[in-house]
Design an enzyme around this catalytic site. Structure first.
Site, PDB file in Angstrom:
ATOM      1  N   PHE A   1      -2.226   7.240  11.851  1.00 28.85           N
ATOM      2  CA  PHE A   1      -2.501   8.689  11.241  1.00 28.85           C
ATOM      3  C   PHE A   1      -3.827   8.628  12.581  1.00 28.85           C
ATOM      4  O   PHE A   1      -3.668  10.174  12.333  1.00 28.85           O
ATOM      5  CB  PHE A   1      -2.289   8.344   9.923  1.00 28.85           C
ATOM      6  CG  PHE A   1      -2.767   7.868   9.018  1.00 28.85           C
ATOM      7  CD1 PHE A   1      -4.351   7.197   9.959  1.00 28.85           C
ATOM      8  CD2 PHE A   1      -2.825   6.421   8.799  1.00 28.85           C
ATOM      9  CE1 PHE A   1      -5.148   6.202   9.286  1.00 28.85           C
ATOM     10  CE2 PHE A   1      -3.933   5.029   8.705  1.00 28.85           C
ATOM     11  CZ  PHE A   1      -5.129   6.157   8.723  1.00 28.85           C
TER      12      PHE A   1
ATOM     13  N   HIS B   1      -2.156  17.310  -2.633  1.00 33.50           N
ATOM     14  CA  HIS B   1      -2.843  17.245  -1.970  1.00 33.50           C
ATOM     15  C   HIS B   1      -2.267  18.927  -0.320  1.00 33.50           C
ATOM     16  O   HIS B   1      -2.746  18.615   0.471  1.00 33.50           O
ATOM     17  CB  HIS B   1      -1.924  16.223  -0.505  1.00 33.50           C
ATOM     18  CG  HIS B   1      -2.748  14.860  -0.483  1.00 33.50           C
ATOM     19  ND1 HIS B   1      -3.023  14.845  -1.832  1.00 33.50           N
ATOM     20  CD2 HIS B   1      -3.082  13.961   0.062  1.00 33.50           C
ATOM     21  CE1 HIS B   1      -3.719  12.658  -1.907  1.00 33.50           C
ATOM     22  NE2 HIS B   1      -3.611  12.805  -0.554  1.00 33.50           N
TER      23      HIS B   1
ATOM     24  N   TYR C   1     -17.624  32.227  45.867  1.00 31.39           N
ATOM     25  CA  TYR C   1     -17.039  30.597  45.258  1.00 31.39           C
ATOM     26  C   TYR C   1     -16.480  31.367  44.410  1.00 31.39           C
ATOM     27  O   TYR C   1     -14.834  30.422  43.854  1.00 31.39           O
ATOM     28  CB  TYR C   1     -18.271  30.002  43.953  1.00 31.39           C
ATOM     29  CG  TYR C   1     -19.648  29.398  45.055  1.00 31.39           C
ATOM     30  CD1 TYR C   1     -19.111  29.288  46.244  1.00 31.39           C
ATOM     31  CD2 TYR C   1     -19.894  28.938  44.157  1.00 31.39           C
ATOM     32  CE1 TYR C   1     -20.411  28.563  47.100  1.00 31.39           C
ATOM     33  CE2 TYR C   1     -21.016  27.842  44.547  1.00 31.39           C
ATOM     34  CZ  TYR C   1     -21.746  27.688  45.922  1.00 31.39           C
ATOM     35  OH  TYR C   1     -22.803  27.229  46.742  1.00 31.39           O
TER      36      TYR C   1
ATOM     37  N   GLU D   1     -12.345   6.324   4.219  1.00 30.57           N
ATOM     38  CA  GLU D   1     -11.375   7.882   4.955  1.00 30.57           C
ATOM     39  C   GLU D   1     -13.044   7.758   5.939  1.00 30.57           C
ATOM     40  O   GLU D   1     -13.884   8.626   5.963  1.00 30.57           O
ATOM     41  CB  GLU D   1     -10.822   8.346   5.475  1.00 30.57           C
ATOM     42  CG  GLU D   1      -9.464   8.334   4.808  1.00 30.57           C
ATOM     43  CD  GLU D   1      -8.427   9.495   3.894  1.00 30.57           C
ATOM     44  OE1 GLU D   1      -9.167  10.562   4.637  1.00 30.57           O
ATOM     45  OE2 GLU D   1      -7.790   9.078   3.622  1.00 30.57           O
TER      46      GLU D   1
ATOM     47  N   TYR E   1       0.756  -1.147   0.138  1.00 37.35           N
ATOM     48  CA  TYR E   1      -0.413  -0.104   0.433  1.00 37.35           C
ATOM     49  C   TYR E   1       1.267   1.390  -0.262  1.00 37.35           C
ATOM     50  O   TYR E   1       1.929   1.867   0.759  1.00 37.35           O
ATOM     51  CB  TYR E   1      -1.256   0.049   1.283  1.00 37.35           C
ATOM     52  CG  TYR E   1      -1.520   1.207   1.426  1.00 37.35           C
ATOM     53  CD1 TYR E   1      -2.961   1.661   0.465  1.00 37.35           C
ATOM     54  CD2 TYR E   1      -1.233   2.447   2.139  1.00 37.35           C
ATOM     55  CE1 TYR E   1      -3.281   3.012   0.410  1.00 37.35           C
ATOM     56  CE2 TYR E   1      -2.215   3.283   2.958  1.00 37.35           C
ATOM     57  CZ  TYR E   1      -2.380   4.008   1.579  1.00 37.35           C
ATOM     58  OH  TYR E   1      -2.894   4.774   1.590  1.00 37.35           O
TER      59      TYR E   1
ATOM     60  N   ASN F   1       1.662  11.876   6.355  1.00 29.99           N
ATOM     61  CA  ASN F   1       0.551  10.897   7.108  1.00 29.99           C
ATOM     62  C   ASN F   1       0.846  11.237   8.059  1.00 29.99           C
ATOM     63  O   ASN F   1       2.333  10.116   8.429  1.00 29.99           O
ATOM     64  CB  ASN F   1       0.963   9.695   5.769  1.00 29.99           C
ATOM     65  CG  ASN F   1      -0.485   8.756   7.315  1.00 29.99           C
ATOM     66  OD1 ASN F   1      -0.271   7.655   6.661  1.00 29.99           O
ATOM     67  ND2 ASN F   1      -1.927   9.634   5.927  1.00 29.99           N
TER      68      ASN F   1
ATOM     69  N   ARG G   1     -13.563  31.514  46.816  1.00 36.14           N
ATOM     70  CA  ARG G   1     -12.800  30.801  48.030  1.00 36.14           C
ATOM     71  C   ARG G   1     -13.452  28.601  46.823  1.00 36.14           C
ATOM     72  O   ARG G   1     -12.336  28.640  47.021  1.00 36.14           O
ATOM     73  CB  ARG G   1     -14.392  30.516  48.315  1.00 36.14           C
ATOM     74  CG  ARG G   1     -14.384  29.082  49.727  1.00 36.14           C
ATOM     75  CD  ARG G   1     -15.735  28.922  50.672  1.00 36.14           C
ATOM     76  NE  ARG G   1     -16.896  29.886  49.930  1.00 36.14           N
ATOM     77  CZ  ARG G   1     -18.428  29.583  50.226  1.00 36.14           C
ATOM     78  NH1 ARG G   1     -18.398  27.828  50.348  1.00 36.14           N
ATOM     79  NH2 ARG G   1     -19.008  30.317  49.687  1.00 36.14           N
TER      80      ARG G   1
END
Length: 641
Positions: free
Chosen positions: A410, A102, A355, A497, A56, A214, A358
């Protein structure tokens, strides 16, 4: 050339402080002992390609093209102006095309520190020797970083799986001689930046494009830099709270170690201890209620009785006062008034603060715990392999699929979820800070301080009124940005994906939100310094009045007492004398030592607000004092010295 100490990268020992150092300009060096492992993985891939094994991202396409094997020769030749050299192999074209197609992010570029951190992270993970990148390509990447070339990486485009593909492609495309980069203060074409730095473009080999783009480097870089800021802001928040507590003459019992031992969340225990250190030496905290006067508007004769003897009192722009509690209102409370004198001033007769004071350990501590959890995850990620597939060249295996394994490292969800946690925590810390600012400026809640911390004798002044507006606007903006991106997965790559993390957006938000949190804390310190001056000066003026006058003079500052001769009037003056004697015998009232250092640092740059004036430059200064760590470092230096 940087004079900072180089950070050695071996894929296993990079720390968050080291990454921040590189982000700020330190060079990197590759651990030579680890490079043989890098070379073995690259040689293994080349051998498997020679055997025509389907791997791959090496001999197949990517994502939804993973079922398509590369052929021995091109089906199509020719192309546009950006077509590859016809002598380039399909394997090289595959890796190059992965990067150039990309690199499609949009928006404003990341700052240089984020991009340098991304480069460092990518180099470090590739040093593990499981990515298949060649040593020469890794050296070229390090040389680009060390030369000061900062690729232009637009901020929007990563979905956080498969890692930060698009932004990392903007990093890698400059290495190929494409894209854009900043160099010596100029934005240049990538090829020009390389040439000016004396570097050559790289031609990618097997899996090198995939190894370069990646991974989780963008979200990790943003996360680490955000935490570096947040960890200082956590200490700053404690400091701001301590100054506010001193300005309120607050109660310290809520921070006692035995209290927090009963609910020992680590952050909570740490904050309580920090508040005790910051407030150490304070004579304002835990002051008896009856010694604290409340503000009254200044009049020309407010201090006339003492001005001849104590002329500096003529400069005061406030008056002070108490109310006497008559005997008729003490029934059922006799024991209380045996312990505390029957005068109501600035502090309410109650044993607990609100608050926002405190519960500082519980709130600040919970935020600390969120940041600590994020730090644990990010530290693991810094030295993790995050590309795909993973190469195990030394594994004993029957077939290549057992040595080149497709997995999901990834996927950014571990980072995305902790960034969601931190993202939700940031508005919490900002919100409690804004509540303390509001408490300081509101006369209904400020325990006797003037409205908006200004005298306003002529009804023309606003003082710190609008400072709280600014804080409120920032808190609202932070809250609206706190919704977790990680819960919205949008499938990509034709559903190959089909679940993504959105961790890049998450970490990018946290980095920006940390900066805005610092603005709120700067506004609190700015406001608290004014309130502290007023509280200290009012109590010390009362002390000075008591030390240099008699009970009759002090009685003029006290409302509700009988004025005509009577047994009650005599008893009233006896009680006033008791108050006078106690005030006169008290040491000078002052804040904690660390709070004093912080206050003096602020006052060295921003004067006390006696009358209304333009505040824009002062607000910017207060924000810068936090952003640049000036106030915090002054306190740390005092402790160290």
């Amino acid at each position: 050339m940087s004079t900072m100490k180089p950070v050695r990268l071996d894929g296993r020992s990079l720390t968050r402080p080291q990454l921040v150092s590189v982000a700020r300009g330190a060079p990197v060096e590759l651990d030579e002992a680890q490079l043989p492992a890098v070379a073995r993985a690259a040689a293994f891939l080349a051998e498997q390609v020679g055997r025509e094994e389907p791997i791959y991202g090496v001999s197949t396409g990517f994502g939804s093209n993973a079922d398509r094997l590369l052929g021995a020769k091109r089906t199509r030749s020719g192309g546009g102006a950006d077509a590859m050299n016809p002598h380039e192999s399909l394997h090289e074209e595959l890796q190059r095309n992965l990067i150039v197609t990309h690199a499609v992010c949009v928006g404003e570029p990341f700052a240089a520190d984020v991009v340098r951190a991304m480069l460092c992270i990518r180099i470090n993970t590739l040093m593990r020797g499981h990515s298949g990148i060649r040593v020469q390509t890794l050296r070229a990447l390090a040389a680009m970083l060390n030369a000061g070339i900062v690729p232009v990486v637009p901020q929007l485009g990563s979905v956080g799986a498969s890692g930060d593909l698009a932004p990392l492609s903007h990093l890698a495309i400059v290495l190929l001689g494409g894209g854009e980069a900043f160099f010596d203060g100029e934005r240049l074409p990538g090829a020009d930046a390389l040439r000016r730095a004396g570097l050559e473009p790289v031609t990618l080999s097997y899996k090198e494009g995939l190894a370069l783009n990646n991974g989780t480097a963008q979200m990790l870089a943003c996360g680490v830099l955000a935490l570096a800021t947040l960890e200082d802001l956590l200490d700053t928040a404690d400091l701001a709270a301590a100054m506010t507590i001193d300005a309120f003459a607050g109660r310290l019992g809520a921070f006692a170690p035995e209290v927090h031992a009963l609910r020992p969340h680590p952050g909570q225990v740490e904050v309580a201890a920090n508040l005790r250190r910051l407030l150490d030496g304070s004579t304002l905290a835990d002051i008896p209620y009856h010694l604290v006067p409340r503000y009254r508007p200044w009049l020309p004769d407010s201090w006339a009785m003492l001005c001849e003897e104590r002329p500096h009192l003529d400069a005061l722009r406030f008056d002070i006062g108490w109310d006497w509690v008559p005997f008729s209102q003490r029934h059922g409370r006799e024991k209380f008034y045996q312990r505390f004198r029957p005068f109501r001033g600035g502090k309410k007769h109650q044993p607990q603060d609100s608050y926002s004071l405190r519960c500082t350990p519980q709130v600040h501590g919970a935020v600390r715990d969120a940041v600590a959890q994020a730090a644990r995850v990010l530290e693991i990620e810094l030295n993790s392999l995050t590309d795909n597939p993973i190469v195990f060249p030394d594994a004993q295996a029957d077939h290549v699929e057992q040595q080149v394994i497709s997995a999901g490292h990834f996927h950014g969800m571990p980072l995305a979820l902790v960034m969601s946690y931190v993202k939700a925590a940031i508005p919490v810390l900002a919100s409690i800070s804004e509540r303390r600012i509001n408490k300081l400026v509101d006369p209904a809640t400020s325990d006797g301080l003037p409205a908006f911390l200004i005298g306003n004798e002529d009804a023309t002044e606003s003082g710190y009124m609008i400072v709280q507006y600014t804080a409120a606007a920032i808190v609202n903006d932070l809250a609206s940005r706190a919704h977790p991106a990680s819960v919205y997965s949008i499938p990509t790559s034709a559903n190959a994906e089909d679940h993504v993390s959105m961790g890049a957006n998450e970490a990018r938000h946290v980095l920006a939100m940390a900066d805005d949190l610092g603005k709120v804390l700067g506004l609190e310190l700015y406001t608290a310094a004014q309130a502290l001056d007023l509280r200290r000066d009012m109590i010390n003026a009362a002390r000075e009045l008591a030390a240099h006058s008699d009970a009759a003079a002090l009685a003029t500052k006290i409302g509700g007492g009988p004025r005509s001769p009577s047994d009650e009037a005599e008893a009233f003056l006896e009680e006033v004398e008791g108050l006078r004697a106690e005030l006169a015998a008290a040491p000078e009232f002052r804040p904690g030592r660390d709070v004093s250092v912080a206050h003096d640092t602020i006052r060295s740059r921003i004067p006390f607000l006696d009358r209304d004036r333009a505040l824009d430059a002062e607000v910017a200064t207060a924000v810068a004092l936090v952003r640049d760590g000036v106030v915090l470092e002054a306190v740390r230096a005092q402790r160290a010295g």
